[in-house]
Design a protein around this motif. Structure first.
Motif, PDB file in Angstrom:
ATOM      1  N   VAL A  89       0.868  -1.173   0.000  1.00  0.00           N
ATOM      2  CA  VAL A  89       0.000   0.000   0.000  1.00  0.00           C
ATOM      3  C   VAL A  89       0.907   1.226   0.000  1.00  0.00           C
ATOM      4  O   VAL A  89       1.441   1.624   1.038  1.00  0.00           O
ATOM      5  CB  VAL A  89      -0.949   0.003   1.213  1.00  0.00           C
ATOM      6  CG1 VAL A  89      -1.839   1.244   1.176  1.00  0.00           C
ATOM      7  CG2 VAL A  89      -1.805  -1.258   1.234  1.00  0.00           C
ATOM      8  N   THR A  90       1.088   1.786  -1.174  1.00  0.00           N
ATOM      9  CA  THR A  90       2.078   2.849  -1.365  1.00  0.00           C
ATOM     10  C   THR A  90       1.474   4.243  -1.286  1.00  0.00           C
ATOM     11  O   THR A  90       2.186   5.211  -1.038  1.00  0.00           O
ATOM     12  CB  THR A  90       2.726   2.692  -2.747  1.00  0.00           C
ATOM     13  OG1 THR A  90       1.697   2.768  -3.750  1.00  0.00           O
ATOM     14  CG2 THR A  90       3.442   1.362  -2.878  1.00  0.00           C
ATOM     15  N   GLY A  91       0.175   4.369  -1.552  1.00  0.00           N
ATOM     16  CA  GLY A  91      -0.407   5.677  -1.801  1.00  0.00           C
ATOM     17  C   GLY A  91       0.003   6.154  -3.183  1.00  0.00           C
ATOM     18  O   GLY A  91       0.886   5.570  -3.826  1.00  0.00           O
ATOM     19  N   LYS A  92      -0.664   7.188  -3.667  1.00  0.00           N
ATOM     20  CA  LYS A  92      -0.280   7.728  -4.978  1.00  0.00           C
ATOM     21  C   LYS A  92      -0.518   9.227  -5.033  1.00  0.00           C
ATOM     22  O   LYS A  92      -1.299   9.793  -4.253  1.00  0.00           O
ATOM     23  CB  LYS A  92      -1.049   7.045  -6.097  1.00  0.00           C
ATOM     24  CG  LYS A  92      -2.472   7.522  -6.308  1.00  0.00           C
ATOM     25  CD  LYS A  92      -3.057   6.909  -7.568  1.00  0.00           C
ATOM     26  CE  LYS A  92      -4.521   7.297  -7.740  1.00  0.00           C
ATOM     27  NZ  LYS A  92      -5.115   6.634  -8.905  1.00  0.00           N
ATOM     28  N   LEU A  93       0.189   9.862  -5.964  1.00  0.00           N
ATOM     29  CA  LEU A  93       0.022  11.277  -6.248  1.00  0.00           C
ATOM     30  C   LEU A  93      -0.755  11.458  -7.541  1.00  0.00           C
ATOM     31  O   LEU A  93      -0.515  10.741  -8.526  1.00  0.00           O
ATOM     32  CB  LEU A  93       1.374  11.969  -6.403  1.00  0.00           C
ATOM     33  CG  LEU A  93       2.286  12.100  -5.189  1.00  0.00           C
ATOM     34  CD1 LEU A  93       3.546  12.858  -5.584  1.00  0.00           C
ATOM     35  CD2 LEU A  93       1.576  12.808  -4.062  1.00  0.00           C
ATOM     36  N   ILE A  94      -1.692  12.397  -7.545  1.00  0.00           N
ATOM     37  CA  ILE A  94      -2.316  12.873  -8.775  1.00  0.00           C
ATOM     38  C   ILE A  94      -1.889  14.326  -8.911  1.00  0.00           C
ATOM     39  O   ILE A  94      -2.124  15.140  -8.012  1.00  0.00           O
ATOM     40  CB  ILE A  94      -3.848  12.752  -8.718  1.00  0.00           C
ATOM     41  CG1 ILE A  94      -4.259  11.308  -8.439  1.00  0.00           C
ATOM     42  CG2 ILE A  94      -4.469  13.243 -10.027  1.00  0.00           C
ATOM     43  CD1 ILE A  94      -5.747  11.108  -8.228  1.00  0.00           C
ATOM     44  N   PRO A 118      -9.508   8.843   2.015  1.00  0.00           N
ATOM     45  CA  PRO A 118      -8.655   9.890   2.596  1.00  0.00           C
ATOM     46  C   PRO A 118      -7.814  10.565   1.510  1.00  0.00           C
ATOM     47  O   PRO A 118      -7.070   9.910   0.781  1.00  0.00           O
ATOM     48  CB  PRO A 118      -7.766   9.112   3.575  1.00  0.00           C
ATOM     49  CG  PRO A 118      -7.778   7.701   3.085  1.00  0.00           C
ATOM     50  CD  PRO A 118      -9.118   7.478   2.440  1.00  0.00           C
ATOM     51  N   VAL A 119      -7.966  11.885   1.406  1.00  0.00           N
ATOM     52  CA  VAL A 119      -7.282  12.661   0.365  1.00  0.00           C
ATOM     53  C   VAL A 119      -6.581  13.844   1.022  1.00  0.00           C
ATOM     54  O   VAL A 119      -7.179  14.551   1.844  1.00  0.00           O
ATOM     55  CB  VAL A 119      -8.281  13.175  -0.698  1.00  0.00           C
ATOM     56  CG1 VAL A 119      -7.553  13.992  -1.753  1.00  0.00           C
ATOM     57  CG2 VAL A 119      -9.030  12.017  -1.339  1.00  0.00           C
ATOM     58  N   ARG A 120      -5.341  14.063   0.648  1.00  0.00           N
ATOM     59  CA  ARG A 120      -4.572  15.194   1.169  1.00  0.00           C
ATOM     60  C   ARG A 120      -4.162  16.091   0.013  1.00  0.00           C
ATOM     61  O   ARG A 120      -3.588  15.618  -0.970  1.00  0.00           O
ATOM     62  CB  ARG A 120      -3.332  14.692   1.910  1.00  0.00           C
ATOM     63  CG  ARG A 120      -2.432  15.797   2.437  1.00  0.00           C
ATOM     64  CD  ARG A 120      -1.164  15.217   3.049  1.00  0.00           C
ATOM     65  NE  ARG A 120      -0.211  16.261   3.376  1.00  0.00           N
ATOM     66  CZ  ARG A 120       1.056  16.040   3.721  1.00  0.00           C
ATOM     67  NH1 ARG A 120       1.497  14.790   3.810  1.00  0.00           N
ATOM     68  NH2 ARG A 120       1.873  17.045   3.980  1.00  0.00           N
ATOM     69  N   GLU A 121      -4.465  17.380   0.117  1.00  0.00           N
ATOM     70  CA  GLU A 121      -4.094  18.333  -0.937  1.00  0.00           C
ATOM     71  C   GLU A 121      -2.651  18.801  -0.729  1.00  0.00           C
ATOM     72  O   GLU A 121      -2.213  19.046   0.392  1.00  0.00           O
ATOM     73  CB  GLU A 121      -5.049  19.519  -0.936  1.00  0.00           C
ATOM     74  CG  GLU A 121      -6.494  19.128  -1.232  1.00  0.00           C
ATOM     75  CD  GLU A 121      -7.423  20.317  -1.283  1.00  0.00           C
ATOM     76  OE1 GLU A 121      -7.318  21.087  -2.258  1.00  0.00           O
ATOM     77  OE2 GLU A 121      -8.240  20.475  -0.353  1.00  0.00           O
ATOM     78  N   ILE A 140      -2.655  15.929  -5.216  1.00  0.00           N
ATOM     79  CA  ILE A 140      -3.336  15.298  -4.090  1.00  0.00           C
ATOM     80  C   ILE A 140      -2.683  13.945  -3.836  1.00  0.00           C
ATOM     81  O   ILE A 140      -2.168  13.296  -4.756  1.00  0.00           O
ATOM     82  CB  ILE A 140      -4.853  15.127  -4.328  1.00  0.00           C
ATOM     83  CG1 ILE A 140      -5.139  14.315  -5.591  1.00  0.00           C
ATOM     84  CG2 ILE A 140      -5.545  16.468  -4.387  1.00  0.00           C
ATOM     85  CD1 ILE A 140      -6.617  14.110  -5.849  1.00  0.00           C
ATOM     86  N   HIS A 141      -2.669  13.575  -2.566  1.00  0.00           N
ATOM     87  CA  HIS A 141      -2.124  12.274  -2.178  1.00  0.00           C
ATOM     88  C   HIS A 141      -3.276  11.399  -1.715  1.00  0.00           C
ATOM     89  O   HIS A 141      -4.085  11.808  -0.875  1.00  0.00           O
ATOM     90  CB  HIS A 141      -1.091  12.424  -1.062  1.00  0.00           C
ATOM     91  CG  HIS A 141      -0.453  11.124  -0.662  1.00  0.00           C
ATOM     92  ND1 HIS A 141      -0.863  10.390   0.432  1.00  0.00           N
ATOM     93  CD2 HIS A 141       0.544  10.405  -1.241  1.00  0.00           C
ATOM     94  CE1 HIS A 141      -0.128   9.294   0.526  1.00  0.00           C
ATOM     95  NE2 HIS A 141       0.726   9.279  -0.476  1.00  0.00           N
ATOM     96  N   VAL A 142      -3.360  10.196  -2.291  1.00  0.00           N
ATOM     97  CA  VAL A 142      -4.419   9.234  -1.960  1.00  0.00           C
ATOM     98  C   VAL A 142      -3.757   8.062  -1.257  1.00  0.00           C
ATOM     99  O   VAL A 142      -3.008   7.289  -1.873  1.00  0.00           O
ATOM    100  CB  VAL A 142      -5.155   8.760  -3.232  1.00  0.00           C
ATOM    101  CG1 VAL A 142      -6.339   7.881  -2.860  1.00  0.00           C
ATOM    102  CG2 VAL A 142      -5.613   9.949  -4.066  1.00  0.00           C
TER     103      VAL A 142
END
Length: 398
Positions: A89-94, A118-121, A140-142
């Motif tokens: 589970v790495t998370g990803k950037l958009i 959960p989303v971080r701007e 955003i980081h997911v």
């Protein structure tokens, strides 16, 4: 009639095998046979994607894609952990690289929150904290996105289902009688009889539907996605995506660090002259004729010709593909990109040219057809399998 099984599943990709797995768990003792025309599982869409466990951030709230992806991502991580399948589970950037993309990025933030994700701007400096080589105006980081080995997942589903999985069994004829069940004949001449048929044939699902006597109301129009491997994988730490164009059901060229540490770059989306055509040299007249004869194909072409021309240009020109990647990763060069295996997306298209965006499952007497299961179908395969199994069991009882 003497039945060889209760439920006969056509297609040994991850959705077909997940359906078999769900059937035997929902009702132990159910006899399930899976027919797969290739010599092993997951040889097409399942085994030729980027291996991403999608979070569900892109999908319309309340849609099957949104509900199944959010639920399926958590279940897929748990499944991989339970069976020792490589995953992370790495998370990803958009990342938005142009000011025109900022409103779409903000809309994704809202959509993610509506879907319970959960989303971080992020601003430019925060993007660099996650990915020092990535350039963007905002991002955003997911946190719930990850990667896994979907081929290994499919193999475990086949093993764990307890189903009779037969490889090298291409279905060429279907005889369905509502009062008696279904009989299929394979290319080798074998006859298999079942009470209920489940069509999970992916790239061939519309043809299987027609073989059973049903008009699916759509056609599969294949789109090939071409990938490169990044020769300098250290340039990317995790998963990096552009802001998608909502007018087209493809996510655009992205960067994906897999479970083996390699970084996949792609895919683009070009029309494929064969349903299982993984490069331009593979042309199958029947497949091409089916695509060109479908009215929806020409309506897509008129609507999206400019987008399509750009995709074809990037397919034929490595320098053009590299320029597209540089929007996210400025330091990349042509020499950094090494050709990798391609995939083909089974895109359902309606007669009016609508690209079916959500999962499409339809029922007929003694039959369940899965007619559109593109990404994130691998992520969502466990809940999709349960839904298809539920419908098949209801048909069995009826």
């Amino acid at each position: 009639m003497t039945y060889d099984c209760d439920v006969l599943v056509i297609g040994g990709g991850i959705v077909g095998l997940s359906t078999a797995y769900a059937l035997t768990r929902a009702r132990p003792g159910t006899r399930v046979t899976v027919l797969e025309k290739e010599s092993g599982p997951a040889r097409h869409q399942t085994g030729r994607n980027s291996g991403v466990i999608h979070s569900g951030i892109y999908y319309k709230p309340g849609s099957l894609k949104a509900r199944y992806a959010v639920r399926g991502a958590a279940e897929m991580v748990k499944f991989c952990a339970e069976y020792g399948i490589a995953h992370s589970v790495t998370g990803k950037l958009i990342v938005a690289t142009d000011r025109a993309e900022l409103p779409r990025l903000h809309a994704l933030v809202q959509r993610g929150r509506e879907n319970g994700i959960p989303v971080r701007e992020l601003g430019p400096a925060q993007i660099s904290e996650f990915e020092p080589e990535i350039s963007g105006l905002a991002g955003i980081h997911v946190g719930t996105t990850g990667v896994c080995d979907f081929k290994a997942v499919a193999a475990q589903l086949a093993l764990g289902s307890g189903a009779d999985v037969r490889y090298g069994a291409e279905v060429v004829r279907i005889d369905r009688r509502p009062e008696r069940g279904v009989a299929v004949r394979t290319a080798a001449g074998e006859i298999i009889r079942g009470r209920v048929l489940v069509n999970c044939a992916g790239l061939q699902c519309d043809r299987v539907a027609r073989l059973s006597g049903d008009d699916p109301g759509m056609r599969i129009v294949p789109f090939r996605g071409e990938y490169y491997d990044l020769v300098r994988p250290g340039l990317v730490r995790g998963l990096v995506y552009p802001v998608p164009d909502p007018a087209f059901p493809f996510l655009g060229v992205h960067l994906t660090r897999g479970v083996d540490g390699s970084v996949h770059v792609g895919p683009n989306a070009v029309p494929a002259p064969a349903r299982e055509g993984y490069d331009w040299s593979v042309v199958r007249p029947r497949d091409l004729a089916d695509t060109l004869a479908w009215p929806g194909t020409w309506r897509i072409a008129r609507r999206h010709w400019k987008y399509g021309a750009g995709e074809v240009h990037r397919s034929l020109s490595k320098s053009a593909f590299t320029e597209a990647v540089r929007r996210l990763l400025p330091r990349v060069t042509e020499d950094d990109l090494h050709p990798a295996a391609s995939g083909v997306r089974a895109q359902a298209v309606l007669r009016d040219g609508t690209l079916v965006d959500d999962f499409l499952i339809r029922e007929a007497p003694r039959t369940v057809h899965v007619l559109n299961a593109p990404s994130p179908a691998a992520t969502a395969s466990l809940p999709i399998g349960r839904e298809v199994a539920r419908r098949a069991l209801a048909s069995l009882e009826g």
